[in-house]
Motif scaffolding. Structure first.
Motif, PDB file in Angstrom:
ATOM      1  N   VAL A  13       0.832  -1.196   0.000  1.00 64.19           N
ATOM      2  CA  VAL A  13       0.000   0.000   0.000  1.00 64.19           C
ATOM      3  C   VAL A  13       0.872   1.253   0.000  1.00 64.19           C
ATOM      4  N   GLN A 107      -2.988   6.676   6.603  1.00 64.16           N
ATOM      5  CA  GLN A 107      -3.417   6.807   5.214  1.00 64.16           C
ATOM      6  C   GLN A 107      -2.203   6.870   4.294  1.00 64.16           C
ATOM      7  N   LYS A 111      -8.370   8.511  -0.321  1.00 64.00           N
ATOM      8  CA  LYS A 111      -9.575   7.682  -0.214  1.00 64.00           C
ATOM      9  C   LYS A 111      -9.329   6.321   0.424  1.00 64.00           C
ATOM     10  N   LEU A 112      -8.109   6.028   0.862  1.00 63.74           N
ATOM     11  CA  LEU A 112      -7.787   4.716   1.437  1.00 63.74           C
ATOM     12  C   LEU A 112      -7.399   4.862   2.908  1.00 63.74           C
ATOM     13  N   ASP A 113      -8.173   4.237   3.769  1.00 65.26           N
ATOM     14  CA  ASP A 113      -7.898   4.209   5.211  1.00 65.26           C
ATOM     15  C   ASP A 113      -7.363   2.822   5.552  1.00 65.26           C
ATOM     16  N   THR A 114      -6.101   2.730   5.946  1.00 64.21           N
ATOM     17  CA  THR A 114      -5.528   1.450   6.377  1.00 64.21           C
ATOM     18  C   THR A 114      -5.384   1.487   7.892  1.00 64.21           C
ATOM     19  N   ALA A 149      -8.488  -2.319   5.650  1.00 61.02           N
ATOM     20  CA  ALA A 149      -8.436  -1.178   4.741  1.00 61.02           C
ATOM     21  C   ALA A 149      -9.852  -0.835   4.313  1.00 61.02           C
ATOM     22  N   ARG A 150     -10.114   0.456   4.229  1.00 61.83           N
ATOM     23  CA  ARG A 150     -11.381   0.962   3.715  1.00 61.83           C
ATOM     24  C   ARG A 150     -11.063   1.847   2.514  1.00 61.83           C
ATOM     25  N   TYR A 151     -11.786   1.641   1.441  1.00 61.87           N
ATOM     26  CA  TYR A 151     -11.635   2.512   0.275  1.00 61.87           C
ATOM     27  C   TYR A 151     -12.969   3.206   0.058  1.00 61.87           C
ATOM     28  N   GLY A 158     -18.127   3.408   1.073  1.00 60.25           N
ATOM     29  CA  GLY A 158     -16.976   2.679   0.561  1.00 60.25           C
ATOM     30  C   GLY A 158     -17.095   1.183   0.797  1.00 60.25           C
TER      31      GLY A 158
END
Length: 178
Positions: A13, A107, A111-114, A149-151, A158
């Motif tokens: 990522v 992050q 738009k990507l929360d890891t 992870a959230r996208y 998402g």
């Protein structure tokens, strides 16, 4: 093993990282996940692990003043097994999980929360056949680790994926920011 998987996911990522991106998850953010689990340490599942979790951002800007946050929240899940055994014609076992969880979010890309975290739960186990309770784990306090992870496709909606040890091995579903 979990540490190696965690580091590999972070490296992959991170290779798509964009510097100084605005955080997707920060202090005051509330996110709700609704998912279905694939794989579990429970056997012969007739209902796969279904779950709902909530994460609330309690602090942010922990790394370089613009990234890294911590969340706390809750988790509720349900799964069931049904099988024929040598003791009874049909045995059903249900698993309900209620827990509290905390996570560290970082992050790597817009738009990507890891995130990675720990959950402590109370697992409620019940069976329709009392004698079978000697062969299954009874209700108990448990813990699990997760990496997720959230996208976000839009600002509020998402998809998410979580690898975990415990209630599920892989949890997939939708996520909503409130």
């Amino acid at each position: 093993m979990f540490k190696k998987v965690f580091l590999a996911v972070l490296a992959i990522v991170g290779s798509f990282s964009i510097a100084n991106a605005q955080e997707v998850f920060h202090k005051g953010t509330t996110a709700i996940n609704a998912g279905i689990g694939l794989g579990s340490y429970y056997n012969s599942l007739s209902i796969p692990p279904l779950s709902v979790s909530l994460d609330y951002g309690v602090t942010d800007n922990l790394i370089n003043g613009n990234n890294g946050s911590i969340s706390v929240g809750g988790f509720a899940g349900y799964a069931a097994s049904s099988f024929s055994g040598w003791i009874a014609d049909k045995v059903t076992v249900s698993y309900a999980v209620l827990g509290g969880r905390g996570a560290f979010h970082y992050q790597f890309a817009p738009k990507l929360d890891t995130y990675a975290g720990l959950m402590v739960s109370y697992d409620i186990v019940s069976s329709n056949y009392d004698a079978f309770s000697n062969y299954i784990k009874s209700s108990h306090i448990d813990w699990s680790l997760f990496l997720g992870a959230r996208y976000f496709f839009t600002e509020k909606i998402g998809a998410f994926a979580e690898l975990g040890y415990g209630f599920y091995n892989l949890n997939l579903g939708v996520t909503f920011k409130l």
